[in-house]
Design an enzyme around this catalytic site. Structure first.
Site, mmCIF file in Angstrom:
data_model
loop_
_atom_site.group_PDB
_atom_site.id
_atom_site.type_symbol
_atom_site.label_atom_id
_atom_site.label_comp_id
_atom_site.label_asym_id
_atom_site.label_seq_id
_atom_site.Cartn_x
_atom_site.Cartn_y
_atom_site.Cartn_z
ATOM 1 N N ASP A 52 0.842 -1.207 0.000
ATOM 2 C CA ASP A 52 0.000 0.000 0.000
ATOM 3 C C ASP A 52 0.875 1.253 0.000
ATOM 4 O OD1 ASP A 52 0.881 -0.210 2.597
ATOM 5 O OD2 ASP A 52 -1.108 -0.077 3.523
ATOM 6 N N SER A 53 2.216 1.064 -0.014
ATOM 7 C CA SER A 53 3.136 2.181 -0.258
ATOM 8 C C SER A 53 2.890 2.754 -1.654
ATOM 9 C CB SER A 53 4.588 1.728 -0.112
ATOM 10 O OG SER A 53 4.816 0.538 -0.860
ATOM 11 N N ASP A 91 -1.021 -6.063 -0.181
ATOM 12 C CA ASP A 91 -1.480 -5.452 1.076
ATOM 13 C C ASP A 91 -2.985 -5.244 1.073
ATOM 14 O OD1 ASP A 91 0.688 -5.091 2.765
ATOM 15 O OD2 ASP A 91 1.266 -3.173 1.874
ATOM 16 N N LYS A 121 -1.326 -9.407 2.816
ATOM 17 C CA LYS A 121 -0.577 -8.967 4.005
ATOM 18 C C LYS A 121 -1.442 -7.980 4.792
ATOM 19 C CE LYS A 121 3.232 -6.171 3.712
ATOM 20 N NZ LYS A 121 2.842 -4.967 4.477
ATOM 21 N N GLU A 123 -1.509 -5.516 8.540
ATOM 22 C CA GLU A 123 -0.702 -4.914 9.604
ATOM 23 C C GLU A 123 -1.350 -5.136 10.966
ATOM 24 O OE1 GLU A 123 0.103 -0.772 8.813
ATOM 25 O OE2 GLU A 123 1.002 -1.206 6.865
ATOM 26 N N GLU A 190 9.128 -4.281 10.439
ATOM 27 C CA GLU A 190 9.552 -2.979 9.906
ATOM 28 C C GLU A 190 10.103 -2.090 11.003
ATOM 29 O OE1 GLU A 190 6.785 -1.064 7.247
ATOM 30 O OE2 GLU A 190 7.980 0.770 7.162
HETATM 31 O O1 KIV Z 1 3.581 -1.135 1.643
HETATM 32 C C1 KIV Z 1 4.754 -1.528 1.636
HETATM 33 O O2 KIV Z 1 5.544 -1.241 0.728
HETATM 34 C C2 KIV Z 1 5.208 -2.352 2.753
HETATM 35 C C3 KIV Z 1 6.672 -2.596 2.880
HETATM 36 C C4 KIV Z 1 7.354 -1.387 3.378
HETATM 37 C C5 KIV Z 1 6.968 -3.787 3.697
HETATM 38 O O3 KIV Z 1 4.422 -2.790 3.533
#
Ligand code: KIV
Length: 272
Positions: A52-53, A91, A121, A123, A190
């Site tokens: 989600d980056s 994510d 994934k 969090e 992280e």
């Molecule tokens: O969203 C992302 O890129 C991440 C990584 C920093 C692990 O969760």
């Protein structure tokens, strides 16, 4: 006549487990679009994370919170179309799994069905246990994410190193064990102290993937735009830049603009 299809070895969650068992480090990078995913899949990368980056590096938002499930599915589907070998983890964006385990399952199913992802994934630890279990019960592989969890930035207030204090470190250790017991196939750690990351990694049988978590984890992940030097402003200590694509792209585009202005592009050979 028989047709022999060349077997292309795809990376599975089981293979990641085997890598940890034999001490082989796991290499993971983010990707958000077809063209870049195709390049990095061809390098032998093990895992591609549609993070989600994307909210930051693709859309220019300050945090990861604004990205929607539809937008994540768009990015993930583009990546999946390009990938032949790597495991594609996607994510679940903020607000699509914290409300209830039913909502979490619906979100994860959309990512698997509409994007063709291989895993999701999420969090958090104990707070999202029900969601993790519900998703796993549908046969969807889940990766955890502990330490600095950017979807909680407004709770933390800063992106500095997490779990430096004993209380938070103990909770992280417990959460990691809980995620493993639930059935997660791996956990991203992280921005936590390297000593803690080592302790977590040694205490778990599933792989840990670090970002700013030191060398004693089972694999590493970086955001592609950061490690390729596209994004110049972000300079945390853990980030190693493997290229300066900002300079390469700038030089190429300046050259192109100058050629167009000088009527040097296109040439005789470049026209029909
Ligand atoms: O969203 C992302 O890129 C991440 C990584 C920093 C692990 O969760």
């Amino acid at each position: 006549m028989s047709v022999h299809k060349q077997e292309l070895k795809k990376i599975t969650t089981h293979q990641l487990q085997e890598m940890k068992n034999r001490g082989e480090k796991i290499a993971m990078l983010t990707a958000y679009d077809y063209s870049m995913a195709k390049i990095i899949d061809g390098t032998g990368i093990d895992v591609i994370l549609v993070g989600d980056s994307a909210s930051n590096v693709m859309a220019g938002h300050e945090t990861t919170l604004p990205i929607t499930l539809d937008q994540m599915i768009y990015h993930a589907a583009s990546v999946v179309r390009a990938v032949k070998r790597a495991l594609v983890v996607v994510d679940l964006p903020f607000g699509t799994y914290q409300g209830s385990s039913g909502e979490a399952l619906r979100s994860a199913i959309r990512i698997m069905k509409e994007a063709g992802a291989h895993a999701v994934k999420l969090e958090g630890g104990s707070e999202i246990k029900d969601s993790v279990e519900r998703i796993l019960s549908a046969g969807i592989p889940v990766m955890g994410h502990l330490g600095l969890t950017p979807q909680s930035i407004y709770k933390f207030g800063t992106y500095t190193v997490r779990a430096k204090e004993e209380e938070e470190a103990n909770k992280l250790m417990k959460d990691a064990k809980l995620l493993q017991d639930c059935g997660c196939f791996g956990i991203v750690l992280e921005k936590i102290p390297a000593t803690l990351a080592k302790k977590v990694s040694l205490s778990l049988h599933i792989p840990t993937i670090g970002i700013g978590a030191g060398p004693d984890v089972d694999g590493q992940v970086l955001v592609m735009q950061d490690m390729l030097g596209i994004n110049k402003e972000f300079k945390p200590r853990f980030l190693r830049r493997y290229a300066d694509l900002h300079a390469v792209i700038t030089e190429a585009v300046v050259h192109y603009v100058s050629d167009v202005k000088a009527k040097e592009f296109p040439s005789e050979e470049e026209k029909y």
